[in-house]
Design a protein around this motif. Structure first.
Motif, mmCIF file in Angstrom:
data_model
loop_
_atom_site.group_PDB
_atom_site.id
_atom_site.type_symbol
_atom_site.label_atom_id
_atom_site.label_comp_id
_atom_site.label_asym_id
_atom_site.label_seq_id
_atom_site.Cartn_x
_atom_site.Cartn_y
_atom_site.Cartn_z
ATOM 1 N N ALA A 87 22.392 34.229 0.499
ATOM 2 C CA ALA A 87 23.607 35.017 0.657
ATOM 3 C C ALA A 87 23.776 35.452 2.113
ATOM 4 C CB ALA A 87 23.560 36.249 -0.251
ATOM 5 N N GLY A 88 24.937 35.199 2.672
ATOM 6 C CA GLY A 88 25.240 35.597 4.038
ATOM 7 C C GLY A 88 24.803 34.607 5.097
ATOM 8 N N TYR A 89 24.125 33.513 4.692
ATOM 9 C CA TYR A 89 23.631 32.558 5.675
ATOM 10 C C TYR A 89 24.750 31.734 6.296
ATOM 11 C CZ TYR A 89 21.660 28.392 7.758
ATOM 12 O OH TYR A 89 21.374 27.372 8.633
ATOM 13 N N SER A 90 24.627 31.507 7.584
ATOM 14 C CA SER A 90 25.470 30.568 8.317
ATOM 15 C C SER A 90 24.690 30.138 9.546
ATOM 16 C CB SER A 90 26.786 31.226 8.744
ATOM 17 O OG SER A 90 27.462 30.416 9.700
ATOM 18 N N ARG A 91 24.808 28.878 9.925
ATOM 19 C CA ARG A 91 24.154 28.429 11.161
ATOM 20 C C ARG A 91 24.658 29.226 12.360
ATOM 21 N NH1 ARG A 91 21.255 23.993 11.750
ATOM 22 N NH2 ARG A 91 22.121 23.456 13.789
ATOM 23 N N ASP A 92 25.868 29.721 12.259
ATOM 24 C CA ASP A 92 26.433 30.514 13.359
ATOM 25 C C ASP A 92 25.679 31.827 13.554
ATOM 26 O OD1 ASP A 92 28.307 28.555 13.786
ATOM 27 O OD2 ASP A 92 29.879 29.546 12.611
ATOM 28 N N MET A 151 11.631 22.999 13.963
ATOM 29 C CA MET A 151 10.454 22.767 13.135
ATOM 30 C C MET A 151 10.585 23.542 11.822
ATOM 31 S SD MET A 151 7.454 21.522 12.445
ATOM 32 C CE MET A 151 7.144 20.622 13.975
ATOM 33 N N VAL A 152 10.774 24.851 11.909
ATOM 34 C CA VAL A 152 11.134 25.640 10.730
ATOM 35 C C VAL A 152 12.654 25.746 10.745
ATOM 36 C CG1 VAL A 152 11.013 27.895 9.599
ATOM 37 C CG2 VAL A 152 8.977 26.940 10.692
ATOM 38 N N PRO A 153 13.331 25.063 9.820
ATOM 39 C CA PRO A 153 14.793 25.039 9.822
ATOM 40 C C PRO A 153 15.391 26.441 9.728
ATOM 41 C CG PRO A 153 13.915 23.357 8.357
ATOM 42 C CD PRO A 153 12.758 24.231 8.751
ATOM 43 N N LEU A 154 16.581 26.578 10.256
ATOM 44 C CA LEU A 154 17.235 27.880 10.293
ATOM 45 C C LEU A 154 17.440 28.444 8.892
ATOM 46 C CD1 LEU A 154 19.879 27.142 13.095
ATOM 47 C CD2 LEU A 154 17.469 27.861 13.313
ATOM 48 N N GLU A 169 17.717 38.285 17.938
ATOM 49 C CA GLU A 169 16.420 37.738 17.560
ATOM 50 C C GLU A 169 16.578 36.374 16.905
ATOM 51 O OE1 GLU A 169 12.220 39.263 15.584
ATOM 52 O OE2 GLU A 169 14.046 40.430 15.298
ATOM 53 N N ARG A 170 17.618 36.217 16.084
ATOM 54 C CA ARG A 170 17.866 34.899 15.487
ATOM 55 C C ARG A 170 18.214 33.884 16.571
ATOM 56 N NH1 ARG A 170 19.791 37.956 10.788
ATOM 57 N NH2 ARG A 170 21.809 38.292 11.787
ATOM 58 N N LYS A 171 18.936 34.328 17.583
ATOM 59 C CA LYS A 171 19.292 33.441 18.696
ATOM 60 C C LYS A 171 18.049 33.001 19.454
ATOM 61 C CE LYS A 171 22.465 33.216 22.644
ATOM 62 N NZ LYS A 171 23.530 33.934 23.378
ATOM 63 N N ALA A 172 17.136 33.925 19.697
ATOM 64 C CA ALA A 172 15.889 33.584 20.378
ATOM 65 C C ALA A 172 15.084 32.579 19.556
ATOM 66 C CB ALA A 172 15.070 34.841 20.638
ATOM 67 N N PHE A 173 15.037 32.747 18.250
ATOM 68 C CA PHE A 173 14.331 31.832 17.359
ATOM 69 C C PHE A 173 14.926 30.430 17.437
ATOM 70 C CE2 PHE A 173 14.089 29.803 13.144
ATOM 71 C CZ PHE A 173 12.722 29.814 12.910
#
Length: 244
Positions: A87-92, A151-154, A169-173
């Motif tokens: 829920a709430g996931y987006s590659r963006d 390696m670990v998909p988003l 933090e998600r951007k850094a990952f």
């Protein structure tokens, strides 16, 4: 080093492109083809503070890969939990690719790092070179045939803990050039993998299983992400292919 410690160091160095394992947080234009998928070791004995570990057979240019022994220690310490909600996931929500200076972004930086004889144009696009896709042992000379794999998909990260992170933090990952999170592989292997974990998808080239298991475990440990029981079992099998 745990994710909270790592992220604290990143915030302290956010004004520079990369400091002690933090990747740049400047926004870059995404040029990677869509793939719809999205540390220091726990023992502290196998990696430098920046996360760089000794390269082993088959590691290639992938940075920060721990030894098999350190990876086993990290794996034992990971929290086991069922996948969380999408829920709430987006590659963006994982902004990529970030600017890395000199007109380059994260994608082009990885292409240059992972290739040999790479030549770039004035916009930092790789116009020639040679790349070996470690997932399927294929050699390519056209950068357009390569994807930059997480390696670990988003999406996997999202449902194993990244849903609680902040956008920076998600951007850094998604742009991590210090840990073994990004590598250039054939578009076909990347899209075959999708957002699947090791229990669902393994590199066709079984000779890469040892490095894959070590790298995946390291990223999960660095970012304090959870693993499922099936995921942990398969990572154990992959680490058992290591010769040391």
């Amino acid at each position: 080093m745990g994710r909270q410690q790592w992220w604290g160091r990143c915030l302290a160095g956010v004004a520079v492109v990369a400091v002690a394992g933090c990747t740049a947080l400047d926004e870059g234009t995404s040029v990677a083809p869509p793939d719809d998928k999205a540390s220091e070791s726990s023992s502290g004995a196998s990696r430098s503070p920046a996360g760089d570990g000794p390269a082993g057979p088959g590691d290639g240019t992938l940075p920060g890969v721990p030894t098999a022994e350190a990876a086993r220690t990290e794996l034992a310490g990971l929290k086991v939990a069922a996948h969380g909600s999408m829920a709430g996931y987006s590659r963006d929500r994982f902004s990529h690719w970030s600017a890395q200076g000199e007109n380059c972004d994260t994608r082009e930086t990885v292409l240059e790092r992972d290739g040999t004889g790479v030549k770039r144009d004035d916009e930092c696009r790789a116009v020639s070179g040679k790349w070996v896709s470690v997932y399927d042992d294929k050699t390519l000379s056209d950068a357009s045939e390569l994807d930059i794999d997480h390696m670990v998909p988003l999406a996997n990260a999202w449902r194993s803990g990244a849903d609680t992170w902040g956008d920076d933090e998600r951007k850094a990952f998604a742009n991590d050039l210090t840990h073994p999170q990004l590598l250039a592989v054939t578009a076909s292997s990347n899209r075959s993998k999708g957002d699947q974990g090791p229990d669902e998808w393994q590199p066709p080239a079984k000779t890469y299983w040892c490095t894959y298991g070590r790298a995946w475990t390291s990223v999960k440990d660095t970012y304090e992400l959870t693993v499922t029981e099936a995921e942990k079992d398969m990572l154990t099998e992959m680490l058992d292919t290591c010769t040391s």
